[in-house]
Design an enzyme around this catalytic site. Structure first.
Site, mmCIF file in Angstrom:
data_model
loop_
_atom_site.group_PDB
_atom_site.id
_atom_site.type_symbol
_atom_site.label_atom_id
_atom_site.label_comp_id
_atom_site.label_asym_id
_atom_site.label_seq_id
_atom_site.Cartn_x
_atom_site.Cartn_y
_atom_site.Cartn_z
ATOM 1 N N ASP A 8 53.486 -44.954 8.460
ATOM 2 C CA ASP A 8 54.947 -44.034 8.394
ATOM 3 C C ASP A 8 55.880 -44.915 7.407
ATOM 4 O OD1 ASP A 8 53.945 -42.780 10.514
ATOM 5 O OD2 ASP A 8 55.454 -43.334 12.005
ATOM 6 N N ASP A 130 54.983 -31.449 18.232
ATOM 7 C CA ASP A 130 55.786 -32.597 18.793
ATOM 8 C C ASP A 130 56.634 -32.294 19.843
ATOM 9 O OD1 ASP A 130 54.428 -33.774 16.698
ATOM 10 O OD2 ASP A 130 56.147 -33.370 15.486
#
EC number: 5.3.1.16
Length: 233
Positions: A8, A130
């Protein structure tokens, strides 16, 4: 089990968030470049997962230069997420050799657009689901879409997707293990490949996922710990 380690990125740095909270950012010991090269040494790593975190928040791809460099450092397929809201952005990533594209917010909120993208890139689009409980969240996990997992999975069932990436936001970065039950349930709802994401801690978690029929897992924070890789070829 196909392990998909995550890198990330914020401002070119390798970081992790806790439950998607941008105020809870932890820097990782390896740079993005070092991480990609390290992960590429393991046979069980089938793909590498890269997320442009600020791109997700700002609704625009911001790390294309860094990501292009990362792609040049590995022979493993790479999947990219974060800020992919336009065909132009996907085309840019396609031109630098990215293999798979993870579409979140716009793919959740605009099914007609998703259908067009899938038509242009069949078999290369993952949708990122998500969720907190059964509610799908968008815009960097900051807003409830008011769309449930079940309704969305039904909407995309007939599309030629690469798969569905399911993340339990409440499990992400918490070192508590993934949501085994809901991951299994979603896998049983759809013909698409379901990828587990969020909360994977160790080899035992991978084995438990595999026992429920899941054979792809994104590993975030744990993949940065050398102990995770012990016994994994």
């Amino acid at each position: 089990m196909n392990i998909i380690p995550a890198v990330d990125i914020i401002d070119g740095q390798n970081v992790r968030l806790t439950q998607g909270d941008y105020d809870k950012k932890t820097s990782m010991k390896r740079t993005p470049e070092e991480a990609v090269q390290f992960y590429s040494t393991f046979e069980q790593v089938g793909r590498i997962h890269i997320v442009d975190l600020m791109g997700a928040l700002k609704q625009n791809a911001l790390e294309t230069t860094v990501i292009g460099k990362l792609k040049s450092l590995t022979d493993r397929p790479m999947q990219i997420g974060g800020g992919l809201r336009t065909l132009e952005t996907i085309e840019t990533y396609d031109e630098i050799g990215i293999d798979y594209f993870i579409l979140g917010t716009r793919a959740i909120m605009d099914i007609d657009w998703l259908k067009e993208v899938v038509r242009l890139y069949p078999g290369r689009i993952f949708v990122g689901v998500d969720a907190r409980q059964d509610d799908i969240y968008v815009n960097g996990w900051t807003e409830n879409s008011n769309i449930t997992i079940d309704d969305y999975v039904s909407e995309v069932e007939d599309l030629e997707l690469a798969g569905i990436i399911y993340t339990d936001i409440n499990k992400d970065g918490m070192n508590q293990g993934p949501n085994f039950e809901n991951t299994k349930r979603i896998n049983e709802l759809t013909k698409h490949t379901v990828i587990a994401s969020g909360g994977v801690r160790n080899k035992a978690d991978l084995e438990k996922l595999e026992s429920t029929g899941i054979d792809n897992a994104i590993v975030g924070k744990a993949s940065h710990d050398d102990a995770f890789w012990e016994g994994i070829e």
